[in-house]
Enzyme design. Sequence first.
Site, PDB file in Angstrom:
ATOM      1  N   CYS A 122       0.822  -1.149   0.021  1.00  0.00           N
ATOM      2  CA  CYS A 122       0.176  -0.026   0.129  1.00  0.00           C
ATOM      3  C   CYS A 122       0.881   1.231   0.165  1.00  0.00           C
ATOM      4  O   CYS A 122       1.820   1.474   0.860  1.00  0.00           O
ATOM      5  CB  CYS A 122      -0.884  -0.019   1.185  1.00  0.00           C
ATOM      6  SG  CYS A 122      -2.096   1.410   1.363  1.00  0.00           S
ATOM      7  N   HIS A 144      -8.915  -3.635  -2.380  1.00  0.00           N
ATOM      8  CA  HIS A 144      -8.189  -2.821  -1.505  1.00  0.00           C
ATOM      9  C   HIS A 144      -8.490  -1.454  -1.407  1.00  0.00           C
ATOM     10  O   HIS A 144      -8.373  -0.554  -0.602  1.00  0.00           O
ATOM     11  CB  HIS A 144      -6.589  -2.662  -2.058  1.00  0.00           C
ATOM     12  CG  HIS A 144      -5.519  -2.081  -1.533  1.00  0.00           C
ATOM     13  ND1 HIS A 144      -4.480  -2.725  -0.852  1.00  0.00           N
ATOM     14  CD2 HIS A 144      -5.375  -0.803  -1.541  1.00  0.00           C
ATOM     15  CE1 HIS A 144      -3.679  -1.836  -0.207  1.00  0.00           C
ATOM     16  NE2 HIS A 144      -4.082  -0.593  -0.819  1.00  0.00           N
ATOM     17  N   GLU A 145      -8.706  -0.834  -2.836  1.00  0.00           N
ATOM     18  CA  GLU A 145      -9.266   0.695  -2.606  1.00  0.00           C
ATOM     19  C   GLU A 145     -10.315   0.918  -2.157  1.00  0.00           C
ATOM     20  O   GLU A 145     -10.554   1.937  -1.647  1.00  0.00           O
ATOM     21  CB  GLU A 145      -9.282   1.235  -4.189  1.00  0.00           C
ATOM     22  CG  GLU A 145      -7.752   0.829  -5.067  1.00  0.00           C
ATOM     23  CD  GLU A 145      -6.629   1.747  -4.016  1.00  0.00           C
ATOM     24  OE1 GLU A 145      -6.844   2.588  -3.311  1.00  0.00           O
ATOM     25  OE2 GLU A 145      -5.470   1.213  -4.203  1.00  0.00           O
ATOM     26  N   HIS A 177     -10.071   1.230   1.523  1.00  0.00           N
ATOM     27  CA  HIS A 177      -9.575   2.582   1.847  1.00  0.00           C
ATOM     28  C   HIS A 177     -10.736   3.588   2.154  1.00  0.00           C
ATOM     29  O   HIS A 177     -10.640   4.267   3.218  1.00  0.00           O
ATOM     30  CB  HIS A 177      -8.571   3.218   0.797  1.00  0.00           C
ATOM     31  CG  HIS A 177      -7.193   2.994   0.999  1.00  0.00           C
ATOM     32  ND1 HIS A 177      -6.601   3.353   1.951  1.00  0.00           N
ATOM     33  CD2 HIS A 177      -6.428   2.378   0.168  1.00  0.00           C
ATOM     34  CE1 HIS A 177      -5.211   2.892   1.873  1.00  0.00           C
ATOM     35  NE2 HIS A 177      -5.149   2.300   0.691  1.00  0.00           N
TER      36      HIS A 177
END
Length: 216
Positions: A135, A177-178, A181
Amino acid sequence: MAQQDTDQQHPGVLPVDDEGFVVDSQDCEEREADWRGRGTSRPITVVGNPVLHKECEDVTDFGEEFQQLVADMFASQRTAEGVGLAANQIGVSKKVFVYDCPDDEGVRHVGVVCNPRLVELPADRRRLDDSNEGCLSVPTAYAPLARPDYAEVTGQDEKGNPVKVRGTGYFARCLQHETDHLYGYLYIDRLSKRERKDALRQMAENEPRYPVVAND
């Protein structure tokens, strides 16, 4: 993946295939360069910055200021040599991420997703891949993390039109993953205490290769 018929109508920025998913693998170089050319690179926020640890606000205004944010995100992503970037990684608490990411077949995907939601997949489509993950907000650190090797995300494109994106392998990992976030989660939050500690140790022992925002 089948391309859309030439007479198929779609209100979004990108064309869609016959299942309604965006075709984000066409004209990637030109689209990414256009966004990046209008943007200004910003430093990356790192773990510990409060903006990374809370749910972001929905995007409701898709006007000029927002378009500039997206351009800045593409510029920042390129500077940091990333494959995906969420708005809170440059300090903006808005639910939008950009990506420039290959899948496991080497096909490049470029796009923008606002207000994303991961689609809950049936068990028979959740084959786990425990590849390493990193990341930009945890610079220089990597750890294996099991995630489904296929993902679907629904949301809106940069103009506010409904959008569906799907990915396999590395690109599926990027989409998950995004999206994480934007709901206040880093990948290290999904690790065991020992693995998280090791990732933070890696970060502390090495220097990031791109500008970051120092934590107070």
